[in-house]
Design a protein around this motif. Sequence first.
Motif, PDB file in Angstrom:
ATOM      1  N   ASP A   2      34.808  43.995  32.923  1.00 63.60           N
ATOM      2  CA  ASP A   2      35.125  43.972  31.844  1.00 63.60           C
ATOM      3  C   ASP A   2      36.477  43.678  31.448  1.00 63.60           C
ATOM      4  OD1 ASP A   2      36.873  46.077  32.807  1.00 63.60           O
ATOM      5  OD2 ASP A   2      36.109  47.315  31.365  1.00 63.60           O
ATOM      6  N   LYS A   3      37.247  42.914  32.953  1.00 59.87           N
ATOM      7  CA  LYS A   3      37.738  42.065  32.752  1.00 59.87           C
ATOM      8  C   LYS A   3      38.002  40.749  32.551  1.00 59.87           C
ATOM      9  CE  LYS A   3      40.978  45.850  33.429  1.00 59.87           C
ATOM     10  NZ  LYS A   3      41.571  46.509  32.593  1.00 59.87           N
ATOM     11  N   ALA A   4      38.887  39.772  31.746  1.00 57.88           N
ATOM     12  CA  ALA A   4      38.384  38.545  31.165  1.00 57.88           C
ATOM     13  C   ALA A   4      39.878  37.928  30.867  1.00 57.88           C
ATOM     14  CB  ALA A   4      37.328  38.059  30.428  1.00 57.88           C
ATOM     15  N   TYR A   5      40.125  36.486  31.136  1.00 60.27           N
ATOM     16  CA  TYR A   5      41.158  35.692  30.909  1.00 60.27           C
ATOM     17  C   TYR A   5      40.969  35.030  29.594  1.00 60.27           C
ATOM     18  CZ  TYR A   5      42.410  35.518  35.631  1.00 60.27           C
ATOM     19  OH  TYR A   5      42.407  36.188  36.889  1.00 60.27           O
ATOM     20  N   PRO A   6      42.119  35.475  28.376  1.00 61.44           N
ATOM     21  CA  PRO A   6      41.694  34.866  27.101  1.00 61.44           C
ATOM     22  C   PRO A   6      41.462  33.624  26.707  1.00 61.44           C
ATOM     23  CG  PRO A   6      44.277  36.304  27.466  1.00 61.44           C
ATOM     24  CD  PRO A   6      43.707  36.158  29.094  1.00 61.44           C
ATOM     25  N   ARG A   7      41.859  32.929  27.738  1.00 63.99           N
ATOM     26  CA  ARG A   7      41.623  31.468  26.804  1.00 63.99           C
ATOM     27  C   ARG A   7      40.248  31.027  28.021  1.00 63.99           C
ATOM     28  NH1 ARG A   7      46.762  27.795  29.053  1.00 63.99           N
ATOM     29  NH2 ARG A   7      47.798  29.897  28.290  1.00 63.99           N
ATOM     30  N   ASP A   8      39.896  31.579  28.892  1.00 65.21           N
ATOM     31  CA  ASP A   8      38.421  31.358  29.484  1.00 65.21           C
ATOM     32  C   ASP A   8      37.994  32.638  29.706  1.00 65.21           C
ATOM     33  OD1 ASP A   8      36.213  30.218  30.800  1.00 65.21           O
ATOM     34  OD2 ASP A   8      37.727  28.955  32.635  1.00 65.21           O
ATOM     35  N   PHE A   9      36.906  33.316  28.772  1.00 68.29           N
ATOM     36  CA  PHE A   9      36.545  34.424  28.905  1.00 68.29           C
ATOM     37  C   PHE A   9      35.149  34.101  30.038  1.00 68.29           C
ATOM     38  CE2 PHE A   9      34.768  32.787  24.980  1.00 68.29           C
ATOM     39  CZ  PHE A   9      33.279  32.782  24.875  1.00 68.29           C
ATOM     40  N   PHE A  10      35.030  33.826  30.057  1.00 68.44           N
ATOM     41  CA  PHE A  10      33.723  33.350  30.780  1.00 68.44           C
ATOM     42  C   PHE A  10      34.507  33.839  32.107  1.00 68.44           C
ATOM     43  CE2 PHE A  10      31.549  30.435  28.059  1.00 68.44           C
ATOM     44  CZ  PHE A  10      30.781  31.578  27.660  1.00 68.44           C
ATOM     45  N   GLN A  11      36.036  33.171  32.848  1.00 67.83           N
ATOM     46  CA  GLN A  11      35.823  33.293  33.968  1.00 67.83           C
ATOM     47  C   GLN A  11      36.736  35.262  34.353  1.00 67.83           C
ATOM     48  OE1 GLN A  11      39.625  30.629  35.001  1.00 67.83           O
ATOM     49  NE2 GLN A  11      39.888  31.538  37.189  1.00 67.83           N
ATOM     50  N   VAL A  12      36.009  35.549  35.063  1.00 69.49           N
ATOM     51  CA  VAL A  12      36.001  37.200  35.069  1.00 69.49           C
ATOM     52  C   VAL A  12      36.655  37.683  35.985  1.00 69.49           C
ATOM     53  CG1 VAL A  12      34.083  37.886  33.400  1.00 69.49           C
ATOM     54  CG2 VAL A  12      33.980  38.055  36.032  1.00 69.49           C
ATOM     55  N   GLY A  13      38.124  38.974  35.767  1.00 69.66           N
ATOM     56  CA  GLY A  13      37.899  38.954  37.542  1.00 69.66           C
ATOM     57  C   GLY A  13      39.679  39.139  37.049  1.00 69.66           C
ATOM     58  N   ARG A  14      40.412  39.574  38.245  1.00 67.14           N
ATOM     59  CA  ARG A  14      41.353  39.380  38.165  1.00 67.14           C
ATOM     60  C   ARG A  14      42.175  39.836  39.523  1.00 67.14           C
ATOM     61  NH1 ARG A  14      42.235  46.330  37.223  1.00 67.14           N
ATOM     62  NH2 ARG A  14      41.100  46.909  38.774  1.00 67.14           N
ATOM     63  N   VAL A  15      43.637  39.721  39.499  1.00 68.33           N
ATOM     64  CA  VAL A  15      44.072  39.094  41.343  1.00 68.33           C
ATOM     65  C   VAL A  15      45.106  40.180  41.611  1.00 68.33           C
ATOM     66  CG1 VAL A  15      45.939  38.351  42.660  1.00 68.33           C
ATOM     67  CG2 VAL A  15      43.947  36.679  40.539  1.00 68.33           C
ATOM     68  N   ARG A  16      44.973  41.465  42.273  1.00 66.60           N
ATOM     69  CA  ARG A  16      44.913  42.279  42.604  1.00 66.60           C
ATOM     70  C   ARG A  16      46.627  42.098  44.321  1.00 66.60           C
ATOM     71  NH1 ARG A  16      41.881  47.916  42.406  1.00 66.60           N
ATOM     72  NH2 ARG A  16      44.267  48.501  43.238  1.00 66.60           N
ATOM     73  N   VAL A  17      47.759  42.374  44.481  1.00 71.17           N
ATOM     74  CA  VAL A  17      47.994  42.182  45.558  1.00 71.17           C
ATOM     75  C   VAL A  17      48.549  43.233  45.979  1.00 71.17           C
ATOM     76  CG1 VAL A  17      50.304  41.082  45.969  1.00 71.17           C
ATOM     77  CG2 VAL A  17      48.792  39.934  43.949  1.00 71.17           C
ATOM     78  N   GLN A  18      48.661  43.621  47.466  1.00 71.93           N
ATOM     79  CA  GLN A  18      48.925  44.104  48.052  1.00 71.93           C
ATOM     80  C   GLN A  18      50.582  44.143  48.703  1.00 71.93           C
ATOM     81  OE1 GLN A  18      47.649  45.597  51.485  1.00 71.93           O
ATOM     82  NE2 GLN A  18      48.320  47.172  52.537  1.00 71.93           N
TER      83      GLN A  18
END
Length: 74
Positions: A2-18
């Motif tokens: 359910d995560k998405a970018y505001p400008r392009d809501f078709f591009q879903v996901g997020r970046v996680r960094v260890q």
Amino acid sequence: MDKAYPRDFFQVGRVRVQLTNDDGSPVNPAIRTKKQLMIQIAELVPKHHGRTKKQEPVAGPSVTTTNKKNKKKK
């Protein structure tokens, strides 16, 4: 999902960094905090090939301006 970018809501996901290993030691000693990570990324963005290559002028109709005469209201 359910995560998405505001400008392009078709591009879903997020970046996680260890940032740290399981034992608490940093993965990269130069980057210990999220703020340091963001500063490093901000330094790399202007160097990205998409920002450094010359952009070709966009072909399209040229916009012309017309001078309007000053009309006084009666």
